[in-house]
Design a protein around this motif. Structure first.
Motif, PDB file in Angstrom:
ATOM      1  N   HIS A   1      -0.102   7.486 -46.586  1.00 26.30           N
ATOM      2  CA  HIS A   1       0.700   7.063 -45.732  1.00 26.30           C
ATOM      3  C   HIS A   1       0.129   7.478 -44.382  1.00 26.30           C
ATOM      4  O   HIS A   1       0.605   7.519 -43.320  1.00 26.30           O
ATOM      5  CB  HIS A   1       2.209   7.694 -45.961  1.00 26.30           C
ATOM      6  N   ASP A   2      -0.981   8.199 -44.618  1.00 33.56           N
ATOM      7  CA  ASP A   2      -1.642   8.809 -43.461  1.00 33.56           C
ATOM      8  C   ASP A   2      -2.619   7.828 -42.678  1.00 33.56           C
ATOM      9  O   ASP A   2      -3.780   7.511 -43.439  1.00 33.56           O
ATOM     10  CB  ASP A   2      -2.376  10.089 -43.771  1.00 33.56           C
ATOM     11  N   GLN A   3      -2.124   7.118 -41.476  1.00 36.39           N
ATOM     12  CA  GLN A   3      -3.078   6.222 -40.995  1.00 36.39           C
ATOM     13  C   GLN A   3      -4.416   6.794 -40.446  1.00 36.39           C
ATOM     14  O   GLN A   3      -5.308   5.823 -40.872  1.00 36.39           O
ATOM     15  CB  GLN A   3      -2.387   5.757 -39.388  1.00 36.39           C
ATOM     16  N   GLU A   4      -4.493   8.115 -40.102  1.00 35.37           N
ATOM     17  CA  GLU A   4      -5.964   8.452 -39.589  1.00 35.37           C
ATOM     18  C   GLU A   4      -6.681   8.443 -40.951  1.00 35.37           C
ATOM     19  O   GLU A   4      -7.991   8.441 -41.000  1.00 35.37           O
ATOM     20  CB  GLU A   4      -5.955   9.713 -38.999  1.00 35.37           C
ATOM     21  N   GLU A   5      -6.074   9.111 -41.965  1.00 38.64           N
ATOM     22  CA  GLU A   5      -6.871   9.347 -43.133  1.00 38.64           C
ATOM     23  C   GLU A   5      -7.425   7.868 -43.816  1.00 38.64           C
ATOM     24  O   GLU A   5      -8.697   7.912 -44.247  1.00 38.64           O
ATOM     25  CB  GLU A   5      -5.800   9.899 -44.376  1.00 38.64           C
ATOM     26  N   ALA A   6      -6.561   6.770 -43.736  1.00 31.10           N
ATOM     27  CA  ALA A   6      -7.093   5.688 -44.350  1.00 31.10           C
ATOM     28  C   ALA A   6      -8.201   5.130 -43.333  1.00 31.10           C
ATOM     29  O   ALA A   6      -9.065   4.489 -43.755  1.00 31.10           O
ATOM     30  CB  ALA A   6      -5.798   4.423 -44.331  1.00 31.10           C
ATOM     31  N   MET A   7      -7.912   5.030 -41.875  1.00 31.29           N
ATOM     32  CA  MET A   7      -8.980   4.542 -41.090  1.00 31.29           C
ATOM     33  C   MET A   7     -10.316   5.317 -41.194  1.00 31.29           C
ATOM     34  O   MET A   7     -11.394   4.691 -40.939  1.00 31.29           O
ATOM     35  CB  MET A   7      -8.252   4.253 -39.832  1.00 31.29           C
ATOM     36  N   THR A   8     -10.142   6.609 -41.489  1.00 29.22           N
ATOM     37  CA  THR A   8     -11.261   7.527 -41.424  1.00 29.22           C
ATOM     38  C   THR A   8     -12.355   7.085 -42.514  1.00 29.22           C
ATOM     39  O   THR A   8     -13.628   7.041 -42.478  1.00 29.22           O
ATOM     40  CB  THR A   8     -11.056   8.776 -41.444  1.00 29.22           C
ATOM     41  N   MET A   9     -11.720   6.798 -43.724  1.00 29.11           N
ATOM     42  CA  MET A   9     -12.428   6.705 -44.770  1.00 29.11           C
ATOM     43  C   MET A   9     -12.801   5.284 -45.431  1.00 29.11           C
ATOM     44  O   MET A   9     -13.599   5.079 -46.240  1.00 29.11           O
ATOM     45  CB  MET A   9     -11.714   7.400 -46.050  1.00 29.11           C
ATOM     46  N   ALA A  10     -11.840   4.309 -45.266  1.00 28.48           N
ATOM     47  CA  ALA A  10     -11.810   3.231 -46.035  1.00 28.48           C
ATOM     48  C   ALA A  10     -12.782   2.174 -45.273  1.00 28.48           C
ATOM     49  O   ALA A  10     -12.857   2.073 -44.082  1.00 28.48           O
ATOM     50  CB  ALA A  10     -10.430   2.633 -46.081  1.00 28.48           C
ATOM     51  N   ASP A  11     -13.333   1.300 -46.272  1.00 26.33           N
ATOM     52  CA  ASP A  11     -14.214   0.097 -45.831  1.00 26.33           C
ATOM     53  C   ASP A  11     -12.948  -0.882 -45.182  1.00 26.33           C
ATOM     54  O   ASP A  11     -13.155  -1.533 -44.519  1.00 26.33           O
ATOM     55  CB  ASP A  11     -14.835  -0.523 -46.871  1.00 26.33           C
ATOM     56  N   THR A  12     -11.943  -1.191 -46.257  1.00 24.40           N
ATOM     57  CA  THR A  12     -11.006  -1.844 -45.817  1.00 24.40           C
ATOM     58  C   THR A  12      -9.682  -1.321 -46.067  1.00 24.40           C
ATOM     59  O   THR A  12      -9.510  -0.544 -46.972  1.00 24.40           O
ATOM     60  CB  THR A  12     -10.962  -3.295 -46.993  1.00 24.40           C
ATOM     61  N   VAL A  13      -8.744  -1.729 -45.241  1.00 23.07           N
ATOM     62  CA  VAL A  13      -7.381  -1.192 -45.146  1.00 23.07           C
ATOM     63  C   VAL A  13      -6.515  -2.137 -45.669  1.00 23.07           C
ATOM     64  O   VAL A  13      -6.445  -3.359 -44.786  1.00 23.07           O
ATOM     65  CB  VAL A  13      -6.788  -0.380 -43.892  1.00 23.07           C
ATOM     66  N   ALA A  14      -5.311  -2.254 -46.247  1.00 22.53           N
ATOM     67  CA  ALA A  14      -4.209  -3.095 -46.651  1.00 22.53           C
ATOM     68  C   ALA A  14      -2.946  -2.373 -46.025  1.00 22.53           C
ATOM     69  O   ALA A  14      -2.499  -1.424 -46.789  1.00 22.53           O
ATOM     70  CB  ALA A  14      -4.129  -3.677 -47.934  1.00 22.53           C
ATOM     71  N   VAL A  15      -2.301  -2.810 -45.158  1.00 18.69           N
ATOM     72  CA  VAL A  15      -1.151  -2.188 -44.591  1.00 18.69           C
ATOM     73  C   VAL A  15       0.087  -2.992 -45.314  1.00 18.69           C
ATOM     74  O   VAL A  15       0.302  -4.100 -45.395  1.00 18.69           O
ATOM     75  CB  VAL A  15      -0.968  -2.450 -43.194  1.00 18.69           C
ATOM     76  N   MET A  16       0.800  -2.049 -46.129  1.00 18.52           N
ATOM     77  CA  MET A  16       2.072  -2.581 -46.983  1.00 18.52           C
ATOM     78  C   MET A  16       3.323  -2.428 -46.252  1.00 18.52           C
ATOM     79  O   MET A  16       3.328  -1.290 -45.560  1.00 18.52           O
ATOM     80  CB  MET A  16       1.987  -2.037 -48.361  1.00 18.52           C
ATOM     81  N   ASN A  17       3.997  -3.221 -46.538  1.00 19.08           N
ATOM     82  CA  ASN A  17       5.634  -2.937 -45.884  1.00 19.08           C
ATOM     83  C   ASN A  17       6.136  -4.137 -46.983  1.00 19.08           C
ATOM     84  O   ASN A  17       6.202  -5.325 -47.037  1.00 19.08           O
ATOM     85  CB  ASN A  17       5.539  -3.728 -44.168  1.00 19.08           C
ATOM     86  N   GLY A  18       7.481  -3.498 -47.153  1.00 21.18           N
ATOM     87  CA  GLY A  18       8.509  -4.157 -48.218  1.00 21.18           C
ATOM     88  C   GLY A  18       7.967  -4.925 -49.218  1.00 21.18           C
ATOM     89  O   GLY A  18       8.304  -5.983 -49.876  1.00 21.18           O
ATOM     90  N   GLY A  19       6.812  -4.158 -49.749  1.00 14.96           N
ATOM     91  CA  GLY A  19       6.244  -4.583 -51.346  1.00 14.96           C
ATOM     92  C   GLY A  19       5.357  -5.786 -50.970  1.00 14.96           C
ATOM     93  O   GLY A  19       4.751  -6.312 -52.033  1.00 14.96           O
ATOM     94  N   ARG A  20       4.996  -6.103 -49.900  1.00 12.64           N
ATOM     95  CA  ARG A  20       3.777  -7.069 -49.515  1.00 12.64           C
ATOM     96  C   ARG A  20       2.768  -6.629 -48.531  1.00 12.64           C
ATOM     97  O   ARG A  20       3.064  -5.515 -48.041  1.00 12.64           O
ATOM     98  CB  ARG A  20       4.677  -8.562 -48.743  1.00 12.64           C
ATOM     99  N   ILE A  21       1.722  -7.055 -48.459  1.00 13.94           N
ATOM    100  CA  ILE A  21       0.905  -6.729 -47.375  1.00 13.94           C
ATOM    101  C   ILE A  21       0.909  -7.395 -46.414  1.00 13.94           C
ATOM    102  O   ILE A  21       0.893  -8.683 -46.123  1.00 13.94           O
ATOM    103  CB  ILE A  21      -0.637  -7.307 -48.064  1.00 13.94           C
ATOM    104  N   GLU A  22       1.221  -6.690 -45.220  1.00 15.23           N
ATOM    105  CA  GLU A  22       1.524  -7.104 -43.896  1.00 15.23           C
ATOM    106  C   GLU A  22       0.334  -7.619 -43.155  1.00 15.23           C
ATOM    107  O   GLU A  22       0.123  -8.731 -42.468  1.00 15.23           O
ATOM    108  CB  GLU A  22       2.157  -6.101 -43.016  1.00 15.23           C
ATOM    109  N   GLN A  23      -0.961  -6.979 -43.354  1.00 16.15           N
ATOM    110  CA  GLN A  23      -2.179  -7.455 -42.918  1.00 16.15           C
ATOM    111  C   GLN A  23      -3.246  -6.510 -43.298  1.00 16.15           C
ATOM    112  O   GLN A  23      -3.017  -5.273 -43.757  1.00 16.15           O
ATOM    113  CB  GLN A  23      -2.060  -6.939 -41.181  1.00 16.15           C
ATOM    114  N   MET A  24      -4.520  -6.962 -43.570  1.00 16.77           N
ATOM    115  CA  MET A  24      -5.485  -6.553 -44.338  1.00 16.77           C
ATOM    116  C   MET A  24      -6.742  -6.703 -43.705  1.00 16.77           C
ATOM    117  O   MET A  24      -6.954  -7.780 -42.854  1.00 16.77           O
ATOM    118  CB  MET A  24      -5.517  -6.942 -45.980  1.00 16.77           C
ATOM    119  N   GLY A  25      -7.822  -5.756 -43.497  1.00 12.23           N
ATOM    120  CA  GLY A  25      -8.971  -5.704 -42.760  1.00 12.23           C
ATOM    121  C   GLY A  25      -9.556  -4.574 -42.406  1.00 12.23           C
ATOM    122  O   GLY A  25      -9.149  -3.523 -42.988  1.00 12.23           O
ATOM    123  N   ALA A  26     -10.741  -4.605 -41.855  1.00 11.22           N
ATOM    124  CA  ALA A  26     -11.412  -3.458 -41.720  1.00 11.22           C
ATOM    125  C   ALA A  26     -10.643  -2.733 -40.456  1.00 11.22           C
ATOM    126  O   ALA A  26      -9.740  -2.975 -39.825  1.00 11.22           O
ATOM    127  CB  ALA A  26     -12.574  -3.614 -40.825  1.00 11.22           C
TER     128      ALA A  26
END
Length: 393
Positions: free
Chosen positions: A198-223
């Motif tokens: 749930h940590d935004q900085e953690e995801a953006m620091t480490m991941a090549d790709t991030v998928a933001v989830m909301n209500g059981g679905r992917i709201e947006q995915m990308g670098a």
């Protein structure tokens, strides 16, 4: 790298995965592909479905419908212990009565893998804990225990490594250190990492790709940079950092710019950076993109102006100073001013104007205020709360 950890990870595919509980759907017809060898993050607030998704991939829960494929093999009905998957948990789950080396070698010995001690030693060398092999977990710091848990998972050479909020129990400084170490280890071993947080900085620091989830679905995915600079929904705009959002009506175009009339004045946003280009829209801008001025600026092509407004709150955070500015028609607007030049901060009550380059803004589809925004922690924010939400025109 050669030897035990030379094998690369496998890709992961979720096809129309749904997980329903009585009265609640945790994961809703989710399609997702995680490329082999990538560092992929599932990011979202509590209750968004990310942990349930991880449990489905691990085999700890069964999906209501849909298929899970790892490395081209359908594992939907495969038991957890039969899947080429290992999980690193937030609480480490180390055996306190065993040494560090015994903890790492445990799984290998249980499965009667040849040379368990040598392979465990190699895994400890990878996480830079070879000198601590004879110690017990209680003798190690939190960060060192987390590296032991990581070594224990990697030594089994899983096709897919699942990270379930792995840094949540660490203090801030150690968490930052471990973010870089995890990324470095992933790049070296070449495994596929699926990181749930749930940590935004953690995801953006480490991941090549991030998928933001909301209500059981992917709201947006990308670098990470793409999601931050060009969010496609208000939820993403406010969950990944903060955003100032001002709602208004499209009045037309001016070249490549969309002209939007808001209660705080006319604003422009590049048409190429707008999800919606007609009717009711939301103009967004990040707090650090704004400049705060104590004299009224002259109109200038390519620049938006808000004001005059009044500073109502000042917060010093070291790197930057955060100002909350009450602007008629826009509500309270957040500004991050970098503390690069020093000097006195503006006092509350100061009359100011806010400006930003139109290329730094983005345009979103307008929605009811109660649905459009979230707090920094991902919880719903009411339209009446000041934070970073512009007033509806």
């Amino acid at each position: 790298m050669t030897g035990t950890f030379a094998e690369s990870g496998a890709d992961l595919r979720l096809d129309r995965i749904t997980k329903s509980f009585p009265g609640h759907t945790a994961v809703d017809s989710l399609d997702l592909t995680v490329p082999a060898g990538s560092f992929f993050a599932l990011l979202g607030p509590s209750g968004c479905g990310k942990t349930t998704t991880l449990r489905l991939v691990a085999g700890l829960d069964e999906p209501t419908s849909g298929t899970i494929t790892i490395g081209g093999q359908d594992v939907t009905d495969t038991k957890a212990y039969q899947r080429p998957v290992n999980t690193v948990f937030q609480n480490y789950a180390l055996f306190p009565h065993m040494s560090v080396l015994e903890n790492v070698a445990f799984g290998l010995k249980r499965r009667r893998i040849p040379d368990p001690v040598r392979k465990a030693t190699e895994a400890l060398r990878l996480v830079e804990l070879e000198d601590s092999a004879s110690k017990r977990p209680a003798q190690l710091s939190g960060g060192m225990q987390q590296r032991v848990a990581l070594a224990r998972a990697i030594v089994n050479r899983p096709a897919l490594l699942l990270l379930d909020e792995p840094l949540g129990a660490l203090d801030l400084k150690l968490r930052h250190q471990m973010q870089f170490e995890l990324k470095s280890i992933q790049a070296e071993v070449g495994l596929t990492f699926l990181h749930v947080t749930h940590d935004q900085e953690e995801a953006m620091t480490m991941a090549d790709t991030v998928a933001v989830m909301n209500g059981g679905r992917i709201e947006q995915m990308g670098a990470p940079q793409e999601l931050y600079e060009l969010p496609r929904t208000a939820f993403v705009a406010n969950f990944l950092g903060q955003s100032n959002l001002l709602e208004g009506d499209v009045r037309g175009t001016d070249g490549e710019l969309l002209v939007v009339a808001t209660a705080a004045g006319t604003l422009s946003v590049p048409t190429a950076r707008a999800v919606a280009t007609t009717g009711r829209v939301v103009v967004g801008v990040r707090p650090e993109k704004l400049k705060i001025r104590t004299a009224e600026p002259a109109p200038e092509a390519g620049r938006n102006i808000l004001g005059p407004g009044r500073v109502v709150d000042v917060s010093f955070s070291g790197v930057s100073t955060q100002y909350l500015v009450d602007v008629p028609g826009a509500g309270r607007v957040s500004v991050f001013a970098q503390n690069s030049k020093g000097g006195p901060r503006l006092a509350t009550g100061t009359e100011v104007w806010l400006t930003w380059g139109v290329d730094h803004g983005f345009g979103l589809q307008a929605h009811p205020a109660s649905d459009a925004t979230v707090t920094d922690q991902g919880e719903p924010r009411l339209a009446s709360e000041p934070a970073t939400v512009g007033a509806v025109a």
